[in-house]
Design an enzyme around this catalytic site. Structure first.
Site, mmCIF file in Angstrom:
data_model
loop_
_atom_site.group_PDB
_atom_site.id
_atom_site.type_symbol
_atom_site.label_atom_id
_atom_site.label_comp_id
_atom_site.label_asym_id
_atom_site.label_seq_id
_atom_site.Cartn_x
_atom_site.Cartn_y
_atom_site.Cartn_z
ATOM 1 N N HIS A 50 34.481 -45.780 57.399
ATOM 2 C CA HIS A 50 33.888 -45.498 56.102
ATOM 3 C C HIS A 50 34.752 -46.033 54.969
ATOM 4 C CE1 HIS A 50 31.656 -41.824 57.956
ATOM 5 N NE2 HIS A 50 30.796 -42.810 57.775
ATOM 6 N N CYS A 109 35.920 -35.150 55.213
ATOM 7 C CA CYS A 109 34.737 -35.165 56.057
ATOM 8 C C CYS A 109 34.167 -33.783 56.342
ATOM 9 C CB CYS A 109 35.055 -35.834 57.393
ATOM 10 S SG CYS A 109 35.576 -37.536 57.217
#
Lengths: 987, 285
Positions: free
Chosen positions: B173, B274
């Site tokens: 990411h 996250c």
């Protein structure tokens, strides 16, 4: 991290340069003036123009000069003096002096309209004429004004103004005109339509004009037909009682695109359709609206943003819609009142493109929380939130990238943003951009090498059509100038046979307008906020309500804080010392200033604006240096070119209308202009010189410049710009509207000193002189193109003789057998930069390169063979022709130069330029015949039609362009060849 | 009033949404590289500490969603929703196996009375881990998990803000090597891809961000909050894990620094941001 540290330093540099430049310039001024005076007489004699016109200006000048020349006035250019006397106000100090003058000036304009028709052609007292002339100048447009003003100083200019006058008179009384050959210009490029329009204008003089205001109301007025955009804009701002007007502009619809009205140009040249309808809009969104000085300015910004938001142009989230809507309610309705504000009170407002009940409920809910906020506070809150929107102040343009993917280019205060759909995929801050240009429908930016890269890269985008490309380019130039520069840059000068737009932003920059705003000290004007409901509002400038005043004090204070820092100190410093001196160049500034003052005076009362006016003066002063330079250059030029008589560039169109159409041009009015042959004879010496000048800074005379446009643009530029880089930019076709190519280098001017300005200005001057010559020629000759007047160039056979005679008398040097030698000598004299222009095949191209080193490569292609060019053009613009039509005109004189005695071929060269709609191929040959050189220019212009282009117009412009570029040349042959068929164009 | 993008409100958080770890995570969670097996017990402990910091130390209202064994990655709630101000965009995760994680999140966010926007376009994918909100604008990493269309929808959802795209090819990411460490402060890893991405972000932005460069890319993923009475709070990786990077964080004198260990989840590409969705609910509304 990302950004640009450079800005401040740049600013400083500029300021310094300005200062130094100013210092240098002064000494020259006196000299130049005296020279001018000296030169006056010869010029007068030569001019064949009507007695009244020619005689009066001069006599005026002389008479007045003595009386006024003392102390400071010595330094004041003649035109200024005149103006003073005219206004009857002689203030000792610059500031005061100005105001009166300006005020006076304005009124004359108004009067003039009516007076003109009535006035006979009969000679009047000198004084009267002067007055008249001035009025004309002032009112006509900035260009004219400038010219006239400048003309006052320099002979040529004067003549221009006169001619204009004459032209007008002619319209009215045609009989009297007959005697004057001068007026007959062969150029008749104009279409029947134009002529008709003109005639009408002469009778009516005014054009009805409507402006849609931000509050939804409509402002109507009658404008003098030749009024500039500025005139209308000022009227509107006055109506709105708006002082901080530099953020705003007028839009007009052109095809299906909206374009900004250029204040510096005549409206009629920009707006082709007759009902003149404009929209008053924000042009430059202030990044921080809290720094605006007046609430009324913020109010108009709010109105604009409400429109932007409601129309979806400025996207925002649901929550933001609701929040902004609630501030709108608070500003326009005041505190929420459960009794007064029934459930549907909100429905008459539009807050969002898709307004839902839910949103309205949210708006009401938020409205309740704003209790106690004054309208001005609510507006401020509105703006504080709106300014954070990512698309705030971003002007989007549809385009495609190099791979044909649809993208949008967003021009904003910080630079250029690239969007794909709603995503930002790239961004080019102004400091990263080295050059902005467009060619045909392509738009290019040249960016600095990234950190680890060594080479600059050029990124191209495809716009829907060339107009869109040009529009985008203009917007970029304007935004860069407005947000990044301390003062506007000068428009580029036209080079020999160059193409492209010389457009530059001519208004005040943000720094300047902020500086100016700090000096506003009128009481906050009263105004009603009722826009959303479309209630008729009163715009009277009644004294403020208590509330408003309070509010205003806050912001105003803030603004003043940063005024000095931001707005170039250079400007102000320069200003003080040199106020007294004004040169023709400055005129534009003057006008600008004037208008500003005017407004302020009217709006507020006289006392308030002294400081304001001071500011303006200072601005003007900056340019003085330039003026001096001009003068110097002019005087130099005069030595060399004694003969010339001035011709008015701005009014070329008028002349044309008045004068009989040349056969050649008539043909052209049809459709596509394929070939225009221009043949000119000139003395070798002259030509050489011209070229040289063009190359060199000082005496630069751009042979091929289109005078018309240059002038228009320049006036504005001169005003403020300390910076310059004119050369870079240019490539050009004459008419601004039609240019296909444009270049702009944001950085050059920042780095470069004032020097270039001088050059440019010199050019202008030179051009004027050339004009003089041209006008002379014109008088004698039918075929001579009147429009511009570049002396260097030539005349047809008949003219040839004339010219040679003149030249022989005046300049014996040139006629001699040893042209080459002389040429060289002259060159050397003129040569400032050491660039030599020889009559060599290669020379011209070289020169071009030298003078504008940074020109876009693609713009100028030098090819020896015309056919090659054609190929090129074909490649890029494939044409499938199904039908053709050819019209050929050849003037009888055509043989004179080339045919009879074929002289010695000196040089031959070919230049090709292309733009979306036109491809111009120029083939130039020079031959020498017994001491007289003949230059023959063959121009092949292929106009590729796209739906948008009016062929007549394009043709007319092409011809006009040709003439402007080679003013003293005569058009000997015009072939119009029309090919109708399927044309492959992006558009 | 809710003013748009005020820096002073950046990092303001009242609520957090977290989710438990399914045991299936150890075996079935997606991971880019095969490596050490996840010690579930330790992972749970670390997660509990993490949640404890948010709930107890920082006083957030934490909504704890139960784990779903059929969704091995469900602990990484960040990827399934992007919440900015009062709007929540439910994403369409790039990994097909994770799409159902959205369902529970939807109900949860609705209960929090956020404006819910769902990404229904089947051509769109977006992982919240690719979305970096700086307080002034969004950067969206175009990665294996996130595509252009997903970014467009995000841009349409948060119209007030500029949304710029950043190519991400070397990591899972965008936020695998960066995050916000304060208002206007971007924590960034030292790797070449990280620095390159930073350059792009800098070029795309009208704002100038300060940067905090840490030696370890994963350590650049930290959690910044602005908590009343506590000021700047930063959850960062513990010195035991990334000592050099921890030293860099320790130079932030104005921040309340909370070292958090995340050894186990990192094995399945889970980083600090996250495991939570942070929400700022305005009580007065």
């Amino acid at each position: 991290m990302t950004t640009e540290v450079g800005s401040e330093s740049e600013v400083n540099k500029q300021a310094e340069q300005i200062g130094s430049g100013a210092a240098q310039e002064k000494p020259d001024e006196e000299a130049s003036e005296s020279q001018q005076n000296a030169s006056l007489e010869p010029e007068e004699e030569k001019r064949p123009v009507s007695p009244t016109a020619s005689k009066s200006p001069r006599s005026q000048k002389k008479e007045k000069d003595p009386s006024e020349s003392r102390g400071i006035s010595r330094f004041i250019p003649p035109w200024l003096k005149k103006q003073k006397s005219y206004s009857l106000v002689e203030a000792k100090d610059g500031v005061e002096r100005k105001e009166p003058t300006e005020a006076v000036v304005e009124e004359p304009i108004v009067e003039k309209d009516e007076s003109l028709p009535e006035e006979g052609r009969v000679a009047k007292g000198d004084a009267e004429e002067i007055l008249e002339r001035k009025r004309q100048d002032v009112k006509v447009d900035e260009k004219d004004e400038k010219h006239s003003v400048s003309s006052a100083e320099t002979q040529p200019a004067k003549e221009d103004s006169k001619e204009i006058e004459v032209a007008k008179v002619e319209g009215i009384q045609e009989d009297k005109r007959e005697g004057e050959t001068a007026k007959r210009e062969t150029k008749e490029v104009q279409t029947a339509e134009l002529k008709a329009a003109q005639k009408v204008s002469k009778k009516l003089k005014t054009v009805p004009c409507k402006v849609m205001l931000l509050d939804g109301t409509e402002y109507s007025c009658d404008l003098e037909k030749r009024a500039t955009g500025q005139v209308l804009f000022d009227k509107v701002c006055e109506q709105l009682n708006l002082l901080e007007k530099d953020y705003f502009g007028l839009l007009f619809q052109e095809n299906d695109q909206k374009s900004w009205l250029d204040p510096s140009k005549e409206i009629k040249k920009q707006v082709r359709n007759l009902p003149w309808i404009f929209t008053f809009n924000v042009k430059f969104y202030p990044p921080d609206p809290s720094q605006l000085t007046e609430d009324i300015t913020r109010y108009f910004l709010c109105l604009q943003l409400r429109q932007d938001i409601a129309s979806g142009r400025l996207p925002c989230s649901f929550v933001t819609h609701a929040l902004l809507g609630s501030y709108t309610l608070q500003a326009e309705l005041g505190d929420y009142d459960p009794e007064e504000h029934s459930s549907d009170y909100i429905s008459e407002f539009q807050f969002a493109p898709n307004q839902t009940k839910e949103m309205e409920e949210k708006v009401v809910e938020l409205h309740k929380t704003h209790r106690g906020l004054s309208p001005a506070q609510a507006d401020s809150q509105f703006l504080e939130n709106a300014k954070r929107l990512s698309m705030y102040g971003v002007d989007l343009h549809h385009a495609k990238d190099s791979e044909g993917v649809d993208i949008k280019l967003g021009v904003c205060a910080n630079g250029l943003l690239i969007y794909k759909d709603r995503l930002r995929i790239n961004r080019f801050a102004w400091p990263k951009i080295l050059k902005i240009s467009y060619k045909r429908s392509n738009f290019y930016i040249k960016v600095r090498p990234a950190e680890l890269e060594q080479f600059e890269s050029t990124i191209g985008f495809k716009l829907p059509n060339h107009r869109a490309a040009k529009r985008l380019w203009k917007v970029c130039v304007e935004h860069h100038t407005f947000y990044r520069l301390v003062s506007p840059e000068q428009p580029p000068k036209a080079k020999f046979l160059t193409l492209g737009s010389k457009f530059r932003y001519s208004g005040r920059t943000q720094a300047q307008t902020r500086q100016a705003s700090t000096l506003i000290d009128r009481p906050a004007p009263y105004f009603e906020r009722t826009s959303s409901k479309r209630v008729s509002r009163s715009l009277d400038g009644a004294p403020i309500g208590v509330v408003d005043q309070k509010e205003i004090s806050g912001p105003a204070g803030d603004v003043s804080v940063y005024g000095p820092g931001v707005a170039g100190q250079g400007i102000f410093q320069d200003g003080d010392g040199k106020r007294e001196v004004r040169s023709p160049t400055k005129t534009p500034q003057l006008q600008f200033t004037t208008e500003g003052k005017k407004n302020s005076l009217r709006v507020e009362g006289e006392n308030i604006y002294v400081r304001h006016s001071n500011l303006m003066l200072e601005d003007l002063d900056k340019t003085q240096d330039d003026i001096l330079k001009h003068q110097a250059s002019i005087s130099e030029l005069k030595r060399h070119f004694m003969e010339s008589t001035p011709e008015p560039r701005p009014n070329e169109w008028e002349k044309r209308r008045i004068t009989p159409l040349s056969q050649q041009t008539q043909g052209s009015s049809h459709e596509t202009l394929n070939v225009v042959e221009v043949k000119k004879q000139a003395e070798v010496g002259k030509e050489e010189r011209v070229i040289t000048e063009g190359v060199n800074g000082r005496d630069k005379v751009p042979p091929g410049s289109d005078s018309g446009e240059t002038r228009k643009v320049e006036p504005l530029t001169h005003k403020d710009s300390p910076s310059l880089s004119s050369e870079n930019s240019s490539s050009s076709s004459s008419e601004s509207e039609e240019e296909d190519v444009g270049e702009y280098r944001p950085h050059h001017r920042v780095t470069e000193g004032t020097i270039r300005e001088e050059q440019e200005e010199n050019e202008e001057e030179v051009e004027e002189e050339k004009e003089e010559q041209a006008s002379k020629v014109v008088q004698c000759m039918e075929a001579v193109p009147e429009a511009s007047s570049v002396k260097q160039i030539t005349v047809e056979t008949v003219q040839e003789n004339v010219v040679s005679q003149k030249s022989s008398g005046e300049k014996s040097l040139k006629e001699g057998d040893k042209q080459d030698i002389r040429e060289e000598t002259e060159e050397e004299q003129h040569k400032v930069n050491g660039e030599v222009s020889h009559v060599d095949i290669d020379v011209l191209p070289e020169i071009i390169c030298c003078s504008e080193p940074p020109v876009v490569k693609t713009e100028m292609v030098t090819i020896s063979d015309a056919s090659q060019r054609t190929e090129i053009s074909t490649k890029e613009v494939p044409i499938v022709q199904t039908e053709t039509k050819t019209i050929t005109y050849e003037s009888p004189q055509i043989d004179g130069g080339a045919g009879g005695d074929a002289g010695t071929l000196l040089t031959a060269q070919t230049i090709t330029s292309e733009s979306v709609s036109t491809t111009t191929t120029t083939h130039i040959t020079k031959t020498v015949k017994g001491g007289v050189s003949e230059t023959r220019i063959e121009k092949r212009i292929v106009i590729t039609g796209d739906a948008d282009i009016d062929h007549d117009q394009a043709l007319a412009q092409a011809i006009k362009e040709a003439k402007e570029q080679h003013p003293d040349m005569s058009v000997t042959r015009v072939v119009v060849h029309k090919e109708t068929g399927v044309e492959e164009e992006e558009e | 009033m809710a003013a748009l993008g005020h820096l002073s409100t950046f990092g303001r958080v009242t609520h957090a949404v977290v989710r438990g770890l399914p045991e299936s995570l150890c075996q079935h969670a997606l991971r880019r590289h095969k490596g050490d097996e996840v010690d579930f017990a330790r992972a749970e402990r670390e997660h509990q500490l993490y949640v404890g910091v948010l709930k107890n130390k920082l006083g957030l209202q934490v909504v704890e969603l139960p784990a779903d064994e059929s969704l091995p990655d469900c602990v990484f709630v960040e990827d399934v929703a992007v919440v900015c101000e009062e709007t929540a965009l439910l994403t369409r995760p790039g990994a097909v196996s994770r799409r159902k994680e959205v369902d529970m999140m939807k109900g949860t966010l609705e209960n929090l009375q956020l404006n819910i926007v769902e990404m229904t376009d089947e051509n769109a994918t977006l992982d919240g881990g690719d979305v970096l909100f700086t307080g002034r604008e969004f950067f969206v990493g175009l990665s294996k998990r996130t595509n252009q269309r997903g970014a467009e929808i995000l841009a349409d959802t948060f119209k007030d803000y500029a949304v710029s795209t950043v190519p991400v090819s070397d990591t899972l990411h965008l936020k695998s090597f960066c995050s916000m460490a304060g208002p206007n402060l971007i924590a960034i890893g030292s790797s070449e891809p990280a620095q390159k991405a930073l350059k792009i972000m800098q070029q795309m932005s009208d704002h100038r961000y300060d940067k905090l460069t840490v030696p370890d890319d994963v350590a650049a993923n930290c959690v910044y909050l602005n908590i009343p009475n506590k000021g700047h709070v930063l959850l960062h990786r513990a010195p035991e894990e990334y000592p050099e990077s921890a030293k860099v964080f320790e130079k932030l004198k104005d921040h309340m620094l909370i070292p958090v260990t995340n050894t186990e989840l990192e094995k399945v590409d889970g980083l600090l941001t996250c495991s939570s969705i942070l929400i700022n609910k305005k009580v007065d509304l």
